[in-house]
Design a protein around this motif. Structure first.
Motif, mmCIF file in Angstrom:
data_model
loop_
_atom_site.group_PDB
_atom_site.id
_atom_site.type_symbol
_atom_site.label_atom_id
_atom_site.label_comp_id
_atom_site.label_asym_id
_atom_site.label_seq_id
_atom_site.Cartn_x
_atom_site.Cartn_y
_atom_site.Cartn_z
ATOM 1 N N ARG A 22 -39.125 55.067 -86.743
ATOM 2 C CA ARG A 22 -38.887 54.644 -85.355
ATOM 3 C C ARG A 22 -39.228 53.165 -85.145
ATOM 4 N N ASN A 23 -40.305 52.686 -85.775
ATOM 5 C CA ASN A 23 -40.691 51.279 -85.643
ATOM 6 C C ASN A 23 -39.660 50.349 -86.264
ATOM 7 N N LYS A 54 -35.112 46.540 -85.619
ATOM 8 C CA LYS A 54 -33.687 46.234 -85.806
ATOM 9 C C LYS A 54 -32.993 46.013 -84.466
ATOM 10 N N ALA A 55 -33.325 46.851 -83.491
ATOM 11 C CA ALA A 55 -32.716 46.713 -82.159
ATOM 12 C C ALA A 55 -33.103 45.369 -81.538
ATOM 13 N N PHE A 56 -34.346 44.947 -81.708
ATOM 14 C CA PHE A 56 -34.771 43.656 -81.169
ATOM 15 C C PHE A 56 -34.050 42.520 -81.883
ATOM 16 N N PHE A 89 -24.203 34.484 -84.368
ATOM 17 C CA PHE A 89 -25.493 34.843 -84.968
ATOM 18 C C PHE A 89 -25.429 36.343 -85.245
ATOM 19 N N THR A 90 -26.042 36.775 -86.325
ATOM 20 C CA THR A 90 -26.067 38.207 -86.623
ATOM 21 C C THR A 90 -27.380 38.564 -87.306
ATOM 22 N N ARG A 91 -27.740 39.807 -87.194
ATOM 23 C CA ARG A 91 -28.946 40.312 -87.844
ATOM 24 C C ARG A 91 -28.738 40.307 -89.356
ATOM 25 N N THR A 92 -29.756 39.895 -90.090
ATOM 26 C CA THR A 92 -29.684 39.913 -91.548
ATOM 27 C C THR A 92 -29.722 41.362 -92.019
#
Length: 161
Positions: free
Chosen positions: A3-4, A9-11, A27-30
């Motif tokens: 869950r953490n 990831k959501a942040f 911009f994108t999440r790595t």
């Protein structure tokens, strides 16, 4: 999945989307972020090309126009506020992951029911429009995340040229 980790990831996605909106750049999440080349894993950079490093450094993949940026994100339940006036090991660990001698780095962190904040090197501070409260932590500055990038978009673009 933990869950953490999902919360983290959501942040990261929320920060990437926000920066995309502010800068009108992608911009994108790595993928599988987790300090692949940061901290004790810095040795891996020797075998990677510049473009590979760009894709693995930090939690957010930045656009080519801002290749001088490194962005690390953290989302946590709590942070011991009183330790900001002495020594905060948790924050120090995050800063160690974010800090870079070669890049302009930002540590963006969210604390439940407290808000989101940005930490960066004091050497960048004079460049930024920071017309609100700041906190100095060692040789770093901590400021509210709200409106920071909107107020400093052009300054950041100039710094990355």
């Amino acid at each position: 999945m933990n869950r953490n980790k999902e919360k983290g990831k959501a942040f990261e996605r929320a920060v990437a989307n926000h920066l995309t909106d502010v800068f009108n750049l992608s911009f994108t999440r790595t993928p599988n972020s987790g300090a692949y080349v940061g901290g004790l894993n810095a040795f891996r950079m020797k075998s990677l090309s510049d473009s590979q490093i760009l894709l693995t450094e930090g939690d957010i993949i930045v656009p080519d126009e801002l290749h001088q940026l490194k962005i690390e994100c953290k989302s946590y339940k709590s942070l011991s506020f009183h330790q900001l006036f002495t020594k905060c090991k948790q924050l120090d660990t995050w800063i160690d992951q974010a800090a870079s001698d070669e890049k302009i780095w930002f540590l963006i962190f969210k604390i439940n029911r407290c808000g989101s904040f940005i930490c960066f090197s004091n050497e960048y501070y004079p460049n930024f429009d920071t017309a609100r409260n700041i906190l100095h932590y060692e040789d770093k500055v901590i400021i509210s995340y709200d409106e920071f990038f909107e107020s400093n978009k052009d300054i950041i673009l100039d710094m990355c040229k």
